[in-house]
Design a protein around this motif. Structure first.
Motif, PDB file in Angstrom:
ATOM      1  N   PHE A 268      16.657 -15.985  65.928  1.00 52.72           N
ATOM      2  CA  PHE A 268      17.406 -14.770  66.212  1.00 52.72           C
ATOM      3  C   PHE A 268      18.771 -15.248  66.047  1.00 52.72           C
ATOM      4  N   PRO A 269      19.628 -14.627  65.326  1.00 50.12           N
ATOM      5  CA  PRO A 269      19.536 -13.480  64.567  1.00 50.12           C
ATOM      6  C   PRO A 269      18.542 -13.887  63.440  1.00 50.12           C
ATOM      7  N   HIS A 270      17.548 -12.715  63.003  1.00 45.65           N
ATOM      8  CA  HIS A 270      16.619 -12.964  62.388  1.00 45.65           C
ATOM      9  C   HIS A 270      16.434 -12.891  60.889  1.00 45.65           C
ATOM     10  N   ASN A 271      16.072 -13.910  60.300  1.00 47.80           N
ATOM     11  CA  ASN A 271      15.607 -13.633  58.816  1.00 47.80           C
ATOM     12  C   ASN A 271      14.135 -13.271  58.776  1.00 47.80           C
ATOM     13  N   PRO A 272      13.590 -12.088  58.146  1.00 44.02           N
ATOM     14  CA  PRO A 272      14.313 -11.244  57.248  1.00 44.02           C
ATOM     15  C   PRO A 272      14.972 -10.110  57.846  1.00 44.02           C
TER      16      PRO A 272
ATOM     17  N   LEU B   1      17.651 -10.841  69.694  1.00 39.84           N
ATOM     18  CA  LEU B   1      17.170 -10.544  70.976  1.00 39.84           C
ATOM     19  C   LEU B   1      18.163 -10.290  72.121  1.00 39.84           C
ATOM     20  N   THR B   2      18.031  -9.488  73.176  1.00 43.60           N
ATOM     21  CA  THR B   2      18.918  -9.354  74.016  1.00 43.60           C
ATOM     22  C   THR B   2      18.807 -10.540  75.145  1.00 43.60           C
ATOM     23  N   ARG B   3      19.761 -10.713  76.036  1.00 42.67           N
ATOM     24  CA  ARG B   3      19.505 -11.696  77.093  1.00 42.67           C
ATOM     25  C   ARG B   3      18.437 -11.573  77.953  1.00 42.67           C
ATOM     26  N   ALA B   4      18.069 -10.290  78.112  1.00 39.19           N
ATOM     27  CA  ALA B   4      16.978  -9.943  79.059  1.00 39.19           C
ATOM     28  C   ALA B   4      15.601 -10.360  78.301  1.00 39.19           C
ATOM     29  N   ASP B   5      15.501 -10.311  76.965  1.00 34.29           N
ATOM     30  CA  ASP B   5      14.226 -10.756  76.263  1.00 34.29           C
ATOM     31  C   ASP B   5      14.157 -12.347  76.212  1.00 34.29           C
TER      32      ASP B   5
ATOM     33  N   HIS C 294       4.189 -21.862  80.724  1.00 32.05           N
ATOM     34  CA  HIS C 294       3.136 -22.615  80.071  1.00 32.05           C
ATOM     35  C   HIS C 294       3.481 -23.941  79.574  1.00 32.05           C
ATOM     36  N   ASP C 295       4.604 -24.264  79.808  1.00 33.50           N
ATOM     37  CA  ASP C 295       5.137 -25.722  79.539  1.00 33.50           C
ATOM     38  C   ASP C 295       5.079 -25.810  77.939  1.00 33.50           C
ATOM     39  N   VAL C 296       5.770 -24.865  77.300  1.00 34.22           N
ATOM     40  CA  VAL C 296       5.777 -24.899  75.690  1.00 34.22           C
ATOM     41  C   VAL C 296       7.091 -25.432  75.292  1.00 34.22           C
ATOM     42  N   ILE C 297       7.333 -26.136  74.326  1.00 38.70           N
ATOM     43  CA  ILE C 297       8.424 -26.522  73.687  1.00 38.70           C
ATOM     44  C   ILE C 297       8.885 -25.426  72.810  1.00 38.70           C
ATOM     45  N   VAL C 298      10.261 -25.186  72.817  1.00 36.23           N
ATOM     46  CA  VAL C 298      11.028 -24.131  71.912  1.00 36.23           C
ATOM     47  C   VAL C 298      11.696 -24.615  70.934  1.00 36.23           C
ATOM     48  N   LEU C 299      11.514 -24.246  69.728  1.00 37.94           N
ATOM     49  CA  LEU C 299      12.097 -24.338  68.637  1.00 37.94           C
ATOM     50  C   LEU C 299      13.160 -23.034  68.263  1.00 37.94           C
ATOM     51  N   SER C 300      14.307 -23.165  68.423  1.00 37.87           N
ATOM     52  CA  SER C 300      15.214 -22.322  68.196  1.00 37.87           C
ATOM     53  C   SER C 300      16.080 -22.319  67.005  1.00 37.87           C
ATOM     54  N   ASP C 301      15.740 -21.782  66.181  1.00 38.80           N
ATOM     55  CA  ASP C 301      16.495 -21.764  64.691  1.00 38.80           C
ATOM     56  C   ASP C 301      17.656 -20.524  64.969  1.00 38.80           C
ATOM     57  N   GLU C 302      18.739 -21.224  64.847  1.00 38.30           N
ATOM     58  CA  GLU C 302      19.765 -20.395  65.144  1.00 38.30           C
ATOM     59  C   GLU C 302      20.823 -20.444  64.228  1.00 38.30           C
ATOM     60  N   ILE C 303      20.516 -20.516  62.932  1.00 41.89           N
ATOM     61  CA  ILE C 303      21.449 -20.611  61.810  1.00 41.89           C
ATOM     62  C   ILE C 303      22.076 -19.511  61.494  1.00 41.89           C
ATOM     63  N   TYR C 304      21.908 -18.356  61.882  1.00 39.22           N
ATOM     64  CA  TYR C 304      22.666 -17.163  61.883  1.00 39.22           C
ATOM     65  C   TYR C 304      23.432 -16.771  62.999  1.00 39.22           C
TER      66      TYR C 304
END
Ligand SMILES: Cc1ncc(COP(=O)(O)O)c(C=O)c1O
Length: 398
Positions: free
Chosen positions: A177-181, A186-190, A201-211
């Protein structure tokens, strides 16, 4: 002649081509036959790379910075990224060993996924989404659990669907996010709700922030800046979109050093290193004047207005206003559910190149992606060509 089985692995059989490049290939064929098309298919700024960045790249070549460099990236660019990414995202200081450089972000997404995922690992990403995530998961035989974006909420992630799919079995959650397509943001609350789930759940997050520079209403927020998230987030960003540098091939990631070490091993085994002089151009991009980027953003904002208003003026098409990136993702279900067929029709009959939404996942069916990384004039021409051609779409509105 070789038998077909001998030229492709079974893993290769799980890959598909990115829709934008497939449409572009057909569009180029038509142009070679003399057709004049409007290109709204590819996500690439039509602006030139800013002058000071080009000068830095040329100066680096003239200084003979044309040799191999470390697989992690040159120290000067890693340090420049560390400073820039911490300031832009409001993160605690970043150290050099948390930064990885690559020739384009697609490569880095691949190397991150390949260094993390085993067959059967669960990975969550949005539907619709940039196709690299589903292709990476399929190739690696990870178990993909796509989560819906909801059109009525301006293409934000459906948090109930996420809650239903995330579990202790989830290895990786991919956000973009910002999202392709769709242009969704997302809001801060999201982001807070998602962070809570990732931590639980001890998850790794990949945040693609190219936009991340392409936001038009609210300021950009990185999930890495939320409490407890930096240590489990891989922030990926690139130079293609913000600096109009698609052809230079340059991107970076900021991630925990233990993950970075593994990704650097993947880099070493795939592309060895990123072009040295290109990395010097990248330093100029991060440290030089920001005005050229801001001018592009202002122009994209004007184009967004023209694109959304134009699409909404076409019978049978409704388009929510994208909050970021440079894509509009209108609903065309009043015309057809077969978005790929509509895209083919528009290309052949209206000389407008765009992409069927189902190229990005099942939830994208009945939608189309139009990139507004093209001039206001061309956007207006495309809208008028579609207005003229759509009544001739077989079974379409008249
Ligand atoms: C969401 C997203 N991630 C990554 C990329 C890859 O960009 P590049 O390989 O040009 O750096 C793109 C390009 O379209 C994209 O849309």
């Amino acid at each position: 002649m070789l038998a077909s089985a001998s030229v492709s692995s079974s893993a290769l059989g799980r890959l598909s081509t990115e829709g934008a490049f497939a449409v572009l290939a057909r569009a180029r064929d038509l142009e070679a036959m003399g057709r004049r098309l409007v290109h709204l298919e590819v996500g690439e700024p039509d602006f030139d790379t800013p002058e000071h960045i080009k000068r830095a790249g040329i100066a680096a070549i003239e200084a003979n910075l044309t040799h191999y460099s470390p697989s992690a990236g040159i120290a000067e660019l890693r340090d420049a990224v560390a400073v820039y990414a911490a300031r832009f995202r409001g993160l605690e200081p970043i150290s050099r060993d948390e930064v990885v450089i690559s020739p384009g972000l697609k490569t880095l997404i691949w190397n991150v996924m390949a260094s993390l995922l085993d067959p059967g690992d669960e990975v969550i990403y949005a539907d619709p989404a940039y196709p690299s995530y589903s292709n990476g998961a399929a190739y690696l035989q990870a178990r993909a659990l796509p989560v819906r974006l909801s059109e009525s909420a301006n293409y934000r992630l459906d948090l109930d669907d996420l809650a239903a799919k995330i579990s202790d079995r989830t290895k990786l959650l991919i956000l973009n996010f910002p999202h392709n397509p769709t242009g969704g943001v997302l809001t801060r609350a999201d982001l807070e709700a998602i962070a809570q789930q990732a931590i639980k759940h001890d998850v790794i997050v990949l945040s693609d922030e190219i936009y991340c520079r392409n936001v038009y209403d609210d300021a950009f927020v990185s999930i890495a800046s939320l409490p407890g998230m930096r240590e489990r987030t891989i922030v990926l960003d690139g130079f293609s979109k913000a600096y109009a540098m698609t052809g230079w091939r340059l991107a970076y990631g900021v991630m925990p050093a233990a993950i970075a070490r593994n990704v650097i091993l993947m880099n070493n085994n795939t592309f060895s290193c990123t072009a040295t002089f290109v990395q010097h151009a990248g330093i100029a991009a991060l440290q030089g004047p920001d005005e050229p980027v801001q001018a592009m953003i202002a122009e994209f904002r004007r184009r967004r207005e023209a694109m959304v208003a134009g699409l909404n003026s076409l019978p049978g098409i409704t388009c929510v206003k994208p909050q970021g990136a440079f894509y509009a993702f209108p609903n065309v279900t009043q015309i057809t559910n077969d978005d790929k067929n509509l895209a083919a029709f528009l290309l052949e009959e209206a000389n407008v190149a765009a992409i069927g939404g189902s190229c990005f996942g099942e939830v994208g069916r009945g939608h189309m992606r139009f990139s507004y990384a093209n001039s206001l004039e061309n956007i207006k021409i495309a809208i008028e060509r579609m207005r003229e051609a759509l009544p001739r779409f077989p079974g379409g509105t008249s």
